[in-house]
Scaffold this active site. Structure first.
Site, short mmCIF file in Angstrom:
data_model
loop_
_atom_site.label_atom_id
_atom_site.label_comp_id
_atom_site.label_asym_id
_atom_site.label_seq_id
_atom_site.Cartn_x
_atom_site.Cartn_y
_atom_site.Cartn_z
N LYS A 121 -13.19 0.74 11.52
CA LYS A 121 -12.21 0.50 12.59
C LYS A 121 -12.66 1.34 13.78
O LYS A 121 -11.94 2.22 14.28
CB LYS A 121 -10.80 0.88 12.09
CG LYS A 121 -9.66 0.54 13.02
CD LYS A 121 -9.30 -0.93 13.09
CE LYS A 121 -8.26 -1.17 14.16
NZ LYS A 121 -7.98 -2.62 14.38
N ASP A 140 -9.84 -5.30 10.24
CA ASP A 140 -8.79 -6.33 10.37
C ASP A 140 -9.41 -7.73 10.33
O ASP A 140 -8.97 -8.60 9.59
CB ASP A 140 -7.93 -6.10 11.64
CG ASP A 140 -8.73 -5.85 12.91
OD1 ASP A 140 -9.97 -5.72 12.83
OD2 ASP A 140 -8.11 -5.80 13.99
N ASP A 178 -10.08 0.33 -0.72
CA ASP A 178 -8.98 0.14 -1.67
C ASP A 178 -8.28 -1.19 -1.39
O ASP A 178 -8.07 -2.02 -2.29
CB ASP A 178 -8.00 1.31 -1.54
CG ASP A 178 -6.80 1.17 -2.45
OD1 ASP A 178 -6.98 0.81 -3.62
OD2 ASP A 178 -5.67 1.41 -1.98
N TYR A 181 -7.41 10.07 2.02
CA TYR A 181 -6.96 10.40 0.67
C TYR A 181 -7.03 11.91 0.40
O TYR A 181 -6.27 12.45 -0.38
CB TYR A 181 -7.84 9.71 -0.38
CG TYR A 181 -7.47 8.28 -0.69
CD1 TYR A 181 -7.56 7.29 0.27
CD2 TYR A 181 -7.05 7.93 -1.97
CE1 TYR A 181 -7.24 5.98 -0.04
CE2 TYR A 181 -6.73 6.62 -2.28
CZ TYR A 181 -6.84 5.65 -1.31
OH TYR A 181 -6.52 4.36 -1.64
N ASP A 191 -8.55 -5.17 -3.59
CA ASP A 191 -7.43 -5.92 -4.18
C ASP A 191 -7.40 -7.33 -3.61
O ASP A 191 -7.18 -8.31 -4.34
CB ASP A 191 -6.08 -5.23 -3.88
CG ASP A 191 -5.62 -4.27 -4.99
OD1 ASP A 191 -6.48 -3.61 -5.59
OD2 ASP A 191 -4.40 -4.20 -5.25
C1 IPM Z 1 -7.30 2.31 -7.04
C2 IPM Z 1 -5.89 2.83 -6.91
C3 IPM Z 1 -5.92 4.30 -6.53
C4 IPM Z 1 -6.58 4.41 -5.15
C5 IPM Z 1 -4.56 5.02 -6.51
C6 IPM Z 1 -3.79 4.83 -7.79
C7 IPM Z 1 -4.72 6.48 -6.24
O1 IPM Z 1 -5.16 2.07 -6.00
O2 IPM Z 1 -8.06 2.85 -7.85
O3 IPM Z 1 -7.64 1.33 -6.37
O4 IPM Z 1 -5.92 4.20 -4.12
O5 IPM Z 1 -7.78 4.72 -5.13
MN MN Z 2 -6.19 0.26 -5.38
#
Ligand code: IPM
Ligand code: MN
Ligand code: NAD
Length: 348
Positions: free
Chosen positions: A185, A218, A242, A140, A246
């Site tokens: 990884k 993975d 990240d 990042y 999710d």
């Molecule tokens: C999160 C988001 C951010 C990240 C993006 C919007 C920069 O996906 O906070 O999870 O990847 O950290």
């Molecule tokens: Mn995110």
């Protein structure tokens, strides 16, 4: 009566819709517990680009630096995807500027929502895990280059950056079920090999009472679906964290339910839902405000050290769900505001 200064960063898309609910919940909590919360709204992301040309104006950062805590909705959206400045730079910029290296993302399984999980009840019941996602390093923040024919994102980690997130994860595990799963990884990435060596050393030398295992990212995306109950604290680098969080949010029933805290060495922390600006539902009063509201609860606990107040908000969310309040993403018909009202009435 104690006074707290909170900077609010609504941002883009559903950000302003969900943060309005969190603000009302905080106002009610302040009234109930006798705190004076002052709210200072500032620009970030696409809204800031439209107004000032910058995703993180200096005025916003200055206000955050002087705050007790910062609450953020979401940034980004298709409108700004082709511009020279991206809304996401505002979010990455504030995390870096405030030194918020530890992004704490708990998977909260709401008892009332077990049926909303895509996994079977016998697999999810009793799940209780927290991800410690490293937030200010990795690909990042390494140098980015792009030409017409080639592009690169440099992934860099220093030992110091790995040590501090490892310590945060081990410390949390010590107060829980004393197990850390470090995800990397290391079979491919040099940064992951340094990660694994460093986490192992910190575990052996400083946290011998906490069990440590290493799992490749993975395989981990598969294991969390098959046996989510076997994890306690998961620690991983920025990008893997990240993606994994999710995925984990879906186990809880919806991305719209998941909160997070982004913490550094001191004040202020940044409290933000895991979800984004949800352009597909923005402006329609369809967003689930629970991820944002539970982020406000994390702010009360980790940012303002108000544990009873945090629990009151968490209980109000659980009670509203137990009473049947549901937004569309979790199988109901309530809008964002109506879900907020259900939480407020549960808060009393
Ligand atoms: C999160 C988001 C951010 C990240 C993006 C919007 C920069 O996906 O906070 O999870 O990847 O950290
Ligand atoms: Mn995110
Ligand atoms: P997203 O998280 O915005 O949405 C993914 C899916 O989840 C969509 O279908 C959306 O409708 C749904 N969803 C998200 N939040 C919800 C909520 N509160 N209630 C109900 N449903 C919800 O991810 P995306 O669509 O990939 O990204 C959209 C934009 O958001 C991009 O510009 C991205 O960079 C940005 N983003 C910002 C943050 C942040 O500010 N912290 C986080 C992730 C993505």
């Amino acid at each position: 009566m104690s006074a707290f200064r909170i900077v609010m960063l609504p941002g883009d898309g559903v950000g302003p819709e969900v943060i309005a609910v969190a603000r009302a919940v905080l106002e009610r909590t302040g009234a109930r517990f006798g705190h004076a919360f002052s709210f200072d709204e500032q620009l970030i992301g696409g809204a800031a680009i439209d107004a000032t040309g910058e995703a993180l104006p200096a005025k916003t950062l200055d206000a955050c630096r002087g705050a007790d805590a910062v609450l953020l909705g979401a940034v980004g959206g298709p409108r700004w995807d082709k511009g020279a400045v991206r809304p996401e730079q505002g979010l990455l910029g504030i995390r870096k500027a405030l030194g918020l290296y530890a992004n704490v993302r708990p998977l909260i399984l709401q008892p009332a929502l077990i049926a909303q999980s895509p996994l079977k009840r016998e697999i999810v019941e009793g799940v209780d895990l927290i991800v410690f996602r490293e937030l200010t390093g990795g690909s990042y923040f390494g140098e980015k280059r792009q030409s017409a024919t080639e592009a690169s994102d440099l992934c860099i980690y220093t030992v110091g950056e790995i040590e501090r997130i490892a310590r945060a994860a081990f410390t949390a595990a010590r107060a829980r079920r004393k197990k850390v799963t470090s995800v990397d990884k290391a079979n491919v990435m040099a940064t992951s090999r340094l990660w694994r060596e460093t986490v192992t050393r910190i575990g052996e030398t400083e946290f011998a009472d906490v069990a440590l295992e290493h799992v490749l990212i993975d395989a981990m995306t598969m294991h969390v679906l098959r046996q989510p109950r076997s994890y306690d604290v998961i620690v991983t680098e920025n990008m893997f964290g990240d993606i994994l969080t999710d995925e984990l949010s879906a186990i809880g029933g919806s991305l719209g339910l998941a909160p997070s805290a982004s913490l550094g060495a001191g004040k202020p922390g940044l409290f933000e839902p895991v979800h984004g600006s949800a352009p597909d539902i923005a402006g329609q009063d369809l967003a689930n405000p629970i991820g944002m509201t539970l982020s406000a609860a994390m702010m009360l606990r980790h940012g303002l050290m108000l544990e009873a107040e945090a629990e009151a908000v968490e209980n109000a969310v659980a009670d509203a769900l137990a009473a049947g309040a549901r937004t569309r993403d979790i199988g109901g018909a309530l809008g964002c505001r109506a879900m907020g009202d259900a939480i407020l009435s549960a808060l009393g």
